[in-house]
Design a protein around this motif. Structure first.
Motif, PDB file in Angstrom:
ATOM      1  N   MET A   1       0.833  -1.190   0.000  1.00  0.00           N
ATOM      2  CA  MET A   1       0.000   0.000   0.000  1.00  0.00           C
ATOM      3  C   MET A   1       0.870   1.241   0.000  1.00  0.00           C
ATOM      4  SD  MET A   1      -3.105   0.440   2.610  1.00  0.00           S
ATOM      5  CE  MET A   1      -4.242   1.794   2.484  1.00  0.00           C
ATOM      6  N   TYR A   2       0.475   2.208  -0.808  1.00  0.00           N
ATOM      7  CA  TYR A   2       1.188   3.492  -0.809  1.00  0.00           C
ATOM      8  C   TYR A   2       0.174   4.612  -0.993  1.00  0.00           C
ATOM      9  CZ  TYR A   2       4.776   6.963  -1.500  1.00  0.00           C
ATOM     10  OH  TYR A   2       5.569   8.067  -1.339  1.00  0.00           O
ATOM     11  N   ALA A   3       0.204   5.591  -0.135  1.00  0.00           N
ATOM     12  CA  ALA A   3      -0.695   6.749  -0.218  1.00  0.00           C
ATOM     13  C   ALA A   3      -2.153   6.347  -0.424  1.00  0.00           C
ATOM     14  CB  ALA A   3      -0.251   7.694  -1.327  1.00  0.00           C
ATOM     15  N   GLY A   4      -2.586   5.344   0.320  1.00  0.00           N
ATOM     16  CA  GLY A   4      -4.005   5.004   0.318  1.00  0.00           C
ATOM     17  C   GLY A   4      -4.468   4.150  -0.842  1.00  0.00           C
ATOM     18  N   THR A   5      -3.543   3.601  -1.616  1.00  0.00           N
ATOM     19  CA  THR A   5      -3.976   2.655  -2.637  1.00  0.00           C
ATOM     20  C   THR A   5      -2.998   1.481  -2.738  1.00  0.00           C
ATOM     21  OG1 THR A   5      -3.204   2.787  -4.909  1.00  0.00           O
ATOM     22  CG2 THR A   5      -4.040   4.777  -4.001  1.00  0.00           C
ATOM     23  N   ILE A   6      -3.470   0.403  -3.397  1.00  0.00           N
ATOM     24  CA  ILE A   6      -2.604  -0.770  -3.562  1.00  0.00           C
ATOM     25  C   ILE A   6      -1.744  -0.551  -4.800  1.00  0.00           C
ATOM     26  CG2 ILE A   6      -2.561  -3.262  -3.925  1.00  0.00           C
ATOM     27  CD1 ILE A   6      -3.795  -2.399  -1.266  1.00  0.00           C
ATOM     28  N   ILE A   7      -0.439  -0.646  -4.646  1.00  0.00           N
ATOM     29  CA  ILE A   7       0.413  -0.440  -5.813  1.00  0.00           C
ATOM     30  C   ILE A   7       1.003  -1.755  -6.333  1.00  0.00           C
ATOM     31  CG2 ILE A   7       0.977   1.993  -5.427  1.00  0.00           C
ATOM     32  CD1 ILE A   7       3.657  -0.169  -4.497  1.00  0.00           C
ATOM     33  N   GLU A   8       0.941  -2.796  -5.493  1.00  0.00           N
ATOM     34  CA  GLU A   8       1.364  -4.105  -5.988  1.00  0.00           C
ATOM     35  C   GLU A   8       0.660  -5.169  -5.167  1.00  0.00           C
ATOM     36  OE1 GLU A   8       5.492  -4.475  -6.778  1.00  0.00           O
ATOM     37  OE2 GLU A   8       5.343  -6.545  -7.465  1.00  0.00           O
ATOM     38  N   TYR A   9       0.265  -6.251  -5.867  1.00  0.00           N
ATOM     39  CA  TYR A   9      -0.471  -7.293  -5.177  1.00  0.00           C
ATOM     40  C   TYR A   9      -0.100  -8.627  -5.799  1.00  0.00           C
ATOM     41  CZ  TYR A   9      -4.286 -10.379  -3.867  1.00  0.00           C
ATOM     42  OH  TYR A   9      -5.004 -11.438  -3.399  1.00  0.00           O
ATOM     43  N   GLY A  10       0.000  -9.665  -4.995  1.00  0.00           N
ATOM     44  CA  GLY A  10       0.259 -10.981  -5.570  1.00  0.00           C
ATOM     45  C   GLY A  10       0.587 -12.007  -4.516  1.00  0.00           C
ATOM     46  N   GLU A  11       0.925 -13.225  -5.004  1.00  0.00           N
ATOM     47  CA  GLU A  11       1.363 -14.259  -4.073  1.00  0.00           C
ATOM     48  C   GLU A  11       2.671 -13.815  -3.440  1.00  0.00           C
ATOM     49  OE1 GLU A  11       1.616 -17.834  -6.303  1.00  0.00           O
ATOM     50  OE2 GLU A  11      -0.529 -18.241  -6.118  1.00  0.00           O
ATOM     51  N   VAL A  12       2.826 -14.117  -2.170  1.00  0.00           N
ATOM     52  CA  VAL A  12       3.995 -13.641  -1.440  1.00  0.00           C
ATOM     53  C   VAL A  12       5.283 -14.062  -2.137  1.00  0.00           C
ATOM     54  CG1 VAL A  12       5.293 -13.897   0.703  1.00  0.00           C
ATOM     55  CG2 VAL A  12       2.837 -13.483   0.783  1.00  0.00           C
ATOM     56  N   ALA A  13       5.357 -15.332  -2.552  1.00  0.00           N
ATOM     57  CA  ALA A  13       6.585 -15.839  -3.163  1.00  0.00           C
ATOM     58  C   ALA A  13       6.924 -15.040  -4.416  1.00  0.00           C
ATOM     59  CB  ALA A  13       6.413 -17.315  -3.502  1.00  0.00           C
ATOM     60  N   LYS A  14       5.893 -14.773  -5.226  1.00  0.00           N
ATOM     61  CA  LYS A  14       6.140 -14.060  -6.490  1.00  0.00           C
ATOM     62  C   LYS A  14       6.571 -12.625  -6.245  1.00  0.00           C
ATOM     63  CE  LYS A  14       3.314 -16.698  -9.625  1.00  0.00           C
ATOM     64  NZ  LYS A  14       1.958 -16.921 -10.100  1.00  0.00           N
ATOM     65  N   VAL A  15       5.848 -11.949  -5.366  1.00  0.00           N
ATOM     66  CA  VAL A  15       6.159 -10.536  -5.133  1.00  0.00           C
ATOM     67  C   VAL A  15       7.539 -10.382  -4.508  1.00  0.00           C
ATOM     68  CG1 VAL A  15       5.458  -8.460  -3.878  1.00  0.00           C
ATOM     69  CG2 VAL A  15       3.727  -9.904  -4.941  1.00  0.00           C
TER      70      VAL A  15
ATOM     71  N   ARG B   1      23.970  -4.081   1.256  1.00  0.00           N
ATOM     72  CA  ARG B   1      23.846  -2.750   1.822  1.00  0.00           C
ATOM     73  C   ARG B   1      22.364  -2.368   1.943  1.00  0.00           C
ATOM     74  NH1 ARG B   1      24.697   2.554   0.609  1.00  0.00           N
ATOM     75  NH2 ARG B   1      24.302   2.177  -1.576  1.00  0.00           N
ATOM     76  N   LEU B   2      22.025  -1.734   3.028  1.00  0.00           N
ATOM     77  CA  LEU B   2      20.634  -1.385   3.269  1.00  0.00           C
ATOM     78  C   LEU B   2      20.262  -0.186   2.399  1.00  0.00           C
ATOM     79  CD1 LEU B   2      19.229  -1.790   6.746  1.00  0.00           C
ATOM     80  CD2 LEU B   2      18.354   0.093   5.399  1.00  0.00           C
ATOM     81  N   THR B   3      19.379  -0.430   1.442  1.00  0.00           N
ATOM     82  CA  THR B   3      18.999   0.673   0.566  1.00  0.00           C
ATOM     83  C   THR B   3      17.620   1.186   0.943  1.00  0.00           C
ATOM     84  OG1 THR B   3      18.178  -0.975  -0.944  1.00  0.00           O
ATOM     85  CG2 THR B   3      20.331  -0.041  -1.443  1.00  0.00           C
ATOM     86  N   ALA B   4      17.592   2.204   1.755  1.00  0.00           N
ATOM     87  CA  ALA B   4      16.311   2.807   2.113  1.00  0.00           C
ATOM     88  C   ALA B   4      15.813   3.628   0.924  1.00  0.00           C
ATOM     89  CB  ALA B   4      16.474   3.695   3.329  1.00  0.00           C
ATOM     90  N   ILE B   5      14.486   3.834   0.875  1.00  0.00           N
ATOM     91  CA  ILE B   5      13.937   4.626  -0.223  1.00  0.00           C
ATOM     92  C   ILE B   5      14.113   6.102   0.120  1.00  0.00           C
ATOM     93  CG2 ILE B   5      11.889   5.010  -1.626  1.00  0.00           C
ATOM     94  CD1 ILE B   5      10.846   2.341  -0.313  1.00  0.00           C
ATOM     95  N   PRO B   6      14.721   6.861  -0.755  1.00  0.00           N
ATOM     96  CA  PRO B   6      14.906   8.287  -0.445  1.00  0.00           C
ATOM     97  C   PRO B   6      13.572   9.027  -0.441  1.00  0.00           C
ATOM     98  CG  PRO B   6      15.594   7.812  -2.698  1.00  0.00           C
ATOM     99  CD  PRO B   6      15.252   6.500  -2.082  1.00  0.00           C
ATOM    100  N   GLY B   7      13.542  10.123   0.251  1.00  0.00           N
ATOM    101  CA  GLY B   7      12.321  10.940   0.288  1.00  0.00           C
ATOM    102  C   GLY B   7      11.355  10.479   1.357  1.00  0.00           C
ATOM    103  N   ARG B   8      10.264  11.226   1.512  1.00  0.00           N
ATOM    104  CA  ARG B   8       9.283  10.895   2.534  1.00  0.00           C
ATOM    105  C   ARG B   8       7.981  10.431   1.914  1.00  0.00           C
ATOM    106  NH1 ARG B   8       7.632  14.432   6.624  1.00  0.00           N
ATOM    107  NH2 ARG B   8       8.656  16.389   6.072  1.00  0.00           N
ATOM    108  N   ILE B   9       7.195   9.715   2.697  1.00  0.00           N
ATOM    109  CA  ILE B   9       5.915   9.217   2.202  1.00  0.00           C
ATOM    110  C   ILE B   9       5.022  10.397   1.781  1.00  0.00           C
ATOM    111  CG2 ILE B   9       4.864   9.159   4.509  1.00  0.00           C
ATOM    112  CD1 ILE B   9       3.462   6.485   3.390  1.00  0.00           C
ATOM    113  N   ALA B  10       4.202  10.141   0.759  1.00  0.00           N
ATOM    114  CA  ALA B  10       3.336  11.192   0.233  1.00  0.00           C
ATOM    115  C   ALA B  10       2.458  11.761   1.342  1.00  0.00           C
ATOM    116  CB  ALA B  10       2.470  10.631  -0.888  1.00  0.00           C
ATOM    117  N   ASP B  11       2.280  13.062   1.347  1.00  0.00           N
ATOM    118  CA  ASP B  11       1.468  13.726   2.356  1.00  0.00           C
ATOM    119  C   ASP B  11      -0.006  13.620   1.972  1.00  0.00           C
ATOM    120  OD1 ASP B  11       0.207  15.401   4.077  1.00  0.00           O
ATOM    121  OD2 ASP B  11       1.186  17.247   3.385  1.00  0.00           O
TER     122      ASP B  11
END
Ligand code: ADP
Ligand code: MG
Lengths: 306, 322
Positions: free
Chosen positions: B225-239, B264-274
């Protein structure tokens, strides 16, 4: 719990000791002389001095205090100069009247204001809430003196519906109780409302709804108990502070309680009586506070009696 | 598989004094009977809002659109009586913060018993007996029924929350970040308990979390989920093996691997959508490394890429140009 009560009673004794010292010296600092008050107008200087000796007023203050306090410890509150009888007896006669007035007021105030506050808080923003707040605002902005006089005029003199003097029947209770209960009810309704509003925003209330509990039960069973602690504290404080309110109300409505007695005795410079009334009031206040703490610890287990 | 809960184009806007908060924006999701679905997203993505909407428990300040069907029936149009049965009876919820989710002035026993009384009822003695059993199921001795929440640790309180949720044998359990507020060791115990209970009872589970490890432990399907909607969905193994959305790729990259060489831990840059000020187009585009012109203006829709794997991203819905 038992140890807590013993400890609190110990503290109470200390407070009562202080009250006895203050009331003893304060009343003696006021101008006026009980010996003069007891004699007819224009009594001679010798007669006054003789009376002072009889009352023990010629002795140094600390001796007088020592006599007074040892008497109290033995259960002897002294003799009233104005009534010429045992102080304990006078108080015992009048205290039930004040207690009855207090009890009826507290019960009536709570029965009316607690549900009102709970309903207003759980229906925030509705007409019920608006009128509750209006009621509370009025109640808090009217002084007891003003309210008492207003009641006497409107209901007693103008409309002539209710008796404004003395005790005896249920009708006699209406005006003094209304006068004392209104400001109290106003505060209880406010505290109940805000306590309810705060509680209803808690996670555990959402969680209770999520369990399929109906709104009525959530409000009156689950949220109510949370909102009750500040209400009990307030009611206790008000009950304790009542003596002050009763002085006015008892005087205006000629209610023969200890509030009226205190007013009369100060006027008479009746040292023994004033001291004892104040002492009894303080004891009353202390006991109420103890009861409040115990009730609250029973409602909310997080309040620890230590 | 038969569908139990179906969320259709759910939208939730909170109206506050100062602004509008677009908490959920056209979210669609289905949970089948017996299925266990993970819902992942950062704080503020709208997960709790979605869960509360399923119980028709959103505050008055929330304006909803779309619909949620439980066994084919609209939750938003249910009568009070049906709702009382639904809440706690059909769908039970475990709350995020065990320290605030139990009423401090009622005993733990009462908080389990109220569920039993609301759903099924019975004699007081039987209810008490059953509450004791439930407490034992979650590993707390039954004599503690008469204790208050304040006498329990966070982990113990969450166990109580689980016991209360299970009291009516619900068909769907919504667990809203049940371990986020707990210590790591306690987290593992609670998860173990939930896994065991879910296997035993065959109820559906909606596991809300931002911990991907929990999803792979417990769930068959995952919705990101991102900003109130589903952006990816599927079987756990596949995703997990083949994440498509740049956000999912970032999330998986941000997960420190316990086995194998530590990447290396690659965090996503930027902040979650307001949610008070959502960007136009794809809500993720301001943070996206592969953002294109189209992403800034056109909102992508969820599209199937392979069997049981959907993504909402312009990179996949049209031919990616070299
Ligand atoms: N009652 C509310 N009033 C106003 N805004 C709210 C309310 N509840 C949640 N929000 C806002 O909605 C957004 C989504 O919140 P939430 O559903 O709790 O997200 P999550 O559970 O994924 O962290 C957040 O920005 C949050 O601040
Ligand atoms: Mg949340």
């Amino acid at each position: 719990m038992f140890r807590y009560i013993v400890k609190r009673l110990g503290q109470t004794l200390l407070v009562l000791f202080c009250v006895s010292v203050f009331s003893f010296f304060l009343i003696r600092m006021a101008p006026g002389n009980p010996a003069v008050m007891m004699l007819p107008d224009g009594a001679s200087e010798e007669a006054i001095q003789e009376m002072e000796v009889r009352l023990g007023l010629d002795q140094p203050l600390y001796v007088q205090y020592f006599k007074y306090i040892t008497g109290v410890l033995k259960g002897d509150l002294g003799t009233s100069t104005a009534y010429r009888t045992d102080v304990a007896q006078i108080i015992a006669q009048r205290l039930p009247n004040t207690l009855a007035l207090t009890a009826v007021t507290v019960v009536a105030g709570c029965l009316f204001a607690i549900p009102l506050g709970i309903i207003a808080g759980s229906h925030k923003g509705t007409a019920v809430d608006f009128f509750t707040m209006l009621f509370a605002l009025l109640g808090q902005s009217m002084s007891p003196v003003w309210l008492a006089v207003l009641n006497v005029f409107v209901f007693g003199v103008w409309l002539g519906w209710l008796s404004t003097m003395g005790t005896g029947s249920v009708a006699h209770y209406v005006l003094p109780v209304a006068t004392l209960a209104y400001p109290m009810a106003a505060q209880i309704a406010r505290i109940g409302r805000s306590g309810m509003i705060d509680t209803l925003q808690e996670d555990y209330i959402t969680a209770t709804y999520a369990k399929g509990i109906r709104r009525f039960t959530v409000n009156w069973k689950y949220a109510f108990k949370n909102a009750l602690v500040p209400i009990v504290t307030l009611v206790g404080m008000q009950t304790g502070a009542f003596i002050a309110g009763t002085i006015i109300v008892e005087t205006v409505f000629s209610w023969p309680g200890i509030g009226q007695l205190l007013n009369l005795s100060v006027g008479n410079r009746d040292y023994a009586l004033v001291q004892s009334v104040l002492l009894v009031s303080a004891a009353f206040f202390a006991v109420i506070n103890l009861i409040v703490d115990i009730i609250n610890s029973l409602i909310d287990p997080r309040i620890n009696l230590r | 598989m038969e569908t139990l809960l179906s969320i259709k184009e759910l939208g939730v806007v909170y109206h506050t004094e100062r602004s509008k908060v677009y908490a959920v924006n056209g979210l669609s999701l289905e949970i089948a009977k017996g299925e266990s679905l993970g819902l992942v997203g950062e704080t503020g993505a709208g997960k709790t809002t979605t869960a509360l909407a399923a119980l028709n428990l959103l505050p008055k300040s929330a304006e909803r659109s779309g619909d949620i069907l439980y066994e084919g029936k609209s939750v938003f149009h249910m009568r009070e009586r049906e709702l009382l049965k639904l809440r706690g009876g059909e769908i039970a919820m475990i709350f995020q913060n065990p320290l605030t989710a139990l009423n401090p002035v009622f005993t733990v026993g009462e908080q389990i018993e109220m569920v039993l009384r609301a759903h099924g009822g019975g004699k007081n003695r039987q209810i008490r007996e059953r509450a004791g059993e439930l407490l034992e199921t979650v590993g707390i001795p039954r004599y503690r029924l008469k204790d208050y929440p304040g006498q329990f640790s966070g982990g113990m309180r969450q166990r109580v929350g689980i016991a209360a949720a299970l009291a009516s044998s619900p068909k769907l359990l919504i667990a809203d970040e049940p371990t986020t507020a707990l210590d790591v060791t306690i987290q593992a115990q609670i998860l173990e308990l939930m896994k065991e209970l879910q296997l035993r009872s065959n109820m559906s589970l909606l596991m809300i979390t931002h911990n991907l490890g929990i999803i792979s432990e417990l769930c068959q399907h995952v919705a990101v989920m991102y900003a109130g909607t589903i952006i990816e969905y599927g079987e756990v193994a596949k995703v997990f093996k083949n994440p498509l959305h740049p956000y999912t790729i970032g999330l998986l990259g941000a997960l420190p691997k316990l086995d194998g060489p530590r990447s290396r831990l690659t965090a996503i840059p930027g902040r979650i959508a307001d949610p008070q000020n959502l960007p136009p187009g794809c809500p993720f585009h301001p943070r996206c490394e592969r953002c294109q012109e189209e992403c800034q203006s056109k909102t992508p829709g969820l599209a199937a890429i392979e069997e049981k794997h959907f993504v909402s991203c312009h990179l996949y819905t049209k031919e990616v140009r070299p």
